[in-house]
Design an enzyme around this catalytic site. Structure first.
Site, PDB file in Angstrom:
ATOM      1  N   CYS A 133       0.841  -1.209   0.000  1.00 17.54           N
ATOM      2  CA  CYS A 133       0.000   0.000   0.000  1.00 17.54           C
ATOM      3  C   CYS A 133       0.872   1.253   0.000  1.00 17.54           C
ATOM      4  CB  CYS A 133      -0.930  -0.001   1.211  1.00 17.54           C
ATOM      5  SG  CYS A 133      -2.039   1.419   1.276  1.00 17.54           S
ATOM      6  N   CYS A 136      -0.417   4.104   2.170  1.00 25.34           N
ATOM      7  CA  CYS A 136      -0.256   3.835   3.603  1.00 25.34           C
ATOM      8  C   CYS A 136       1.182   4.064   4.052  1.00 25.34           C
ATOM      9  CB  CYS A 136      -0.640   2.394   3.932  1.00 25.34           C
ATOM     10  SG  CYS A 136      -2.302   1.892   3.433  1.00 25.34           S
ATOM     11  N   ASP A 137       2.145   3.606   3.252  1.00 27.25           N
ATOM     12  CA  ASP A 137       3.523   3.503   3.718  1.00 27.25           C
ATOM     13  C   ASP A 137       4.533   4.349   2.954  1.00 27.25           C
ATOM     14  OD1 ASP A 137       2.625   1.632   5.567  1.00 27.25           O
ATOM     15  OD2 ASP A 137       2.964  -0.043   4.205  1.00 27.25           O
TER      16      ASP A 137
END
Length: 333
Positions: A133, A136-137
Site C-alpha cells: 500500500c 499507507c507507507d
C-alpha cells in the site's frame, strides 16, 4: 439465535460492531482464528487514520477497535467461518469448531487480500520494507530508492505517487509491454524519477532486518541480477474474500459483492456487506470504517421492519444462551 452476526474483523467489521452494539443489537463478530484484525495487522505506523496525530501501529489500532466494540457488548469469536446459509429470514453461520450460529441479519466484512509474490522473504520482511500500500507507507521511504512490482494501472498510480517521497522508483514488470492504460503509462513515462525494468520477475528479496535489495530473473535470458533498493511495493492485484458467498450473493465484474447504490444492501434480503469486499477502488482503513457504519445502520433499519415475534425470539434465544438458569427462573415466575 442472534439479531445480527458480523463476519470479518477489519475496520469495517469492528466499526459495524460498535454501531450495532450501541444500538443494543448485541452482535456476534466472527474475527478469524489466524487473521483477526485484517490487513492492518501487517502494517507498522498508520498516520492517515483520523484521531491519531502522532500515528499508531496497525495492530494497536485494531486492538483499540476491538476493545471499543466489546465495551458496548459485542461478542468476539476467534474462529473461521466454514459455511453460510443466507437464504430465508433466519441465516446460519457454521464455524470451524462445528458450532452453528443463527441470526436475523448478517454483515459480511471479510475484506480483500493483496496478491503476493509467494516468496518466503516477502513474509519475513513484511512491514520492514515490503509493502502492498503506497498511500499507507510511502511516507516512510523519503529519500530512498525503491521498487514497484507490477504493470497495471494501480502499479503506475502508486509508482507515480511514491516519487513524492523516494529519490528513485524502479518499476519491475514480467512482460515487455505494460498492462496499464495509455494515460497512466504516459504519466509514469514522463516522470524522470521512474525507471522501467521489463521482462523481469522477482525471485528473491534480500535484507537481514530490512529490505536492501531484490534478486531479479530475466524471463528472456534466464539471467539473474541484483537490484539495490531500500523497499519494495507490490501491486499485482488483490482479491476480495468472497468465496463463502459464491452462488449466494451477486458479485460485480470486479469480483466484489454487489450492493445497491450507496447502501450496503446485497442481493439477499437481510444480508449486508461493507469494506474492501465491496470496494475495488479505494481500499483504505477509513473508507472501510465508514462503510461499516453504513452496514450497521442498514441492518438496524432492516431489523426494525421485522415482525416483533421474530425479534423477540432472537432476543430470548440470545438471553438463554448467555444465562439459561436466569431466564428459566424468570419465565417460571
Amino acid at each position: 439465535m442472534r439479531q445480527i452476526i458480523i463476519i470479518g474483523s477489519g475496520p469495517a467489521g469492528y466499526t459495524a460492531a460498535i454501531y450495532a452494539a450501541r444500538a443494543q443489537l448485541n452482535p456476534l463478530l466472527i474475527a478469524s482464528s489466524v487473521e483477526a484484525g485484517g490487513e492492518l495487522m501487517n502494517t507498522t505506523d498508520v498516520e492517515n487514520f483520523p484521531g491519531f496525530p502522532e500515528g499508531i501501529m496497525g495492530p494497536d489500532l485494531m486492538m483499540k477497535m476491538q476493545e471499543q466494540a466489546e465495551k458496548f457488548g459485542t461478542e468476539v469469536v476467534l474462529d473461521d467461518v466454514e459455511s453460510l446459509d443466507l437464504t430465508g429470514p433466519i441465516k446460519s453461520v457454521t464455524l470451524g469448531n462445528g458450532e452453528t450460529h443463527e441470526a436475523l441479519s448478517v454483515i459480511f466484512a471479510t475484506g480483500s487480500a493483496y496478491r503476493k509474490l509467494g516468496l518466503d522473504d516477502e513474509e519475513r520482511l513484511s512491514g520492514r520494507g515490503v509493502s502492498w500500500c503506497a498511500t499507507c507507507d510511502g511516507f516512510f521511504f523519503k529519500g530512498k530508492t525503491i521498487a514497484m512490482i507490477g504493470g497495471g494501472d494501480s502499479a503506475m498510480e502508486e509508482a507515480t505517487f511514491l516519487t513524492r517521497f523516494a529519490d528513485k522508483v524502479y518499476v519491475v514488470y514480467r512482460g515487455d509491454t505494460l498492462r496499464a492504460s495509455k494515460i497512466m503509462q504516459e504519466r509514469a513515462f514522463a516522470n524522470d524519477k521512474i525507471e522501467f525494468i521489463y521482462n523481469s520477475t522477482v525471485v528473491g528479496i534480500t535484507g537481514e532486518n530490512a529490505v536492501d535489495g531484490l534478486t531479479l530473473k530475466n524471463s528472456v535470458s534466464g539471467a539473474e541480477s541484483h537490484l539495490e533498493v531500500g523497499g519494495v511495493f507490490i501491486a499485482i492485484g488483490n482479491d476480495p474474500r468472497t468465496h463463502l458467498v459464491h452462488k449466494q450473493l451477486d458479485l460485480t465484474p470486479d469480483g466484489t459483492i454487489a450492493v445497491a447504490g450507496r447502501t450496503s444492501k446485497t442481493s439477499q434480503t437481510g444480508v449486508f456487506a461493507a469494506g474492501d469486499v465491496i470496494d475495488p477502488t479505494y481500499r483504505q482503513a477509513i473508507t472501510a470504517a465508514a462503510s461499516g457504519t453504513v452496514a450497521a445502520l442498514d441492518a438496524e433499519h432492516y431489523l426494525s421492519t421485522l415482525p416483533q415475534a421474530l425479534l423477540s425470539q432472537a432476543v430470548l434465544s440470545q438471553a438463554e444462551s448467555a444465562a439459561p438458569s436466569l431466564v428459566t427462573a424468570t419465565l417460571s415466575n
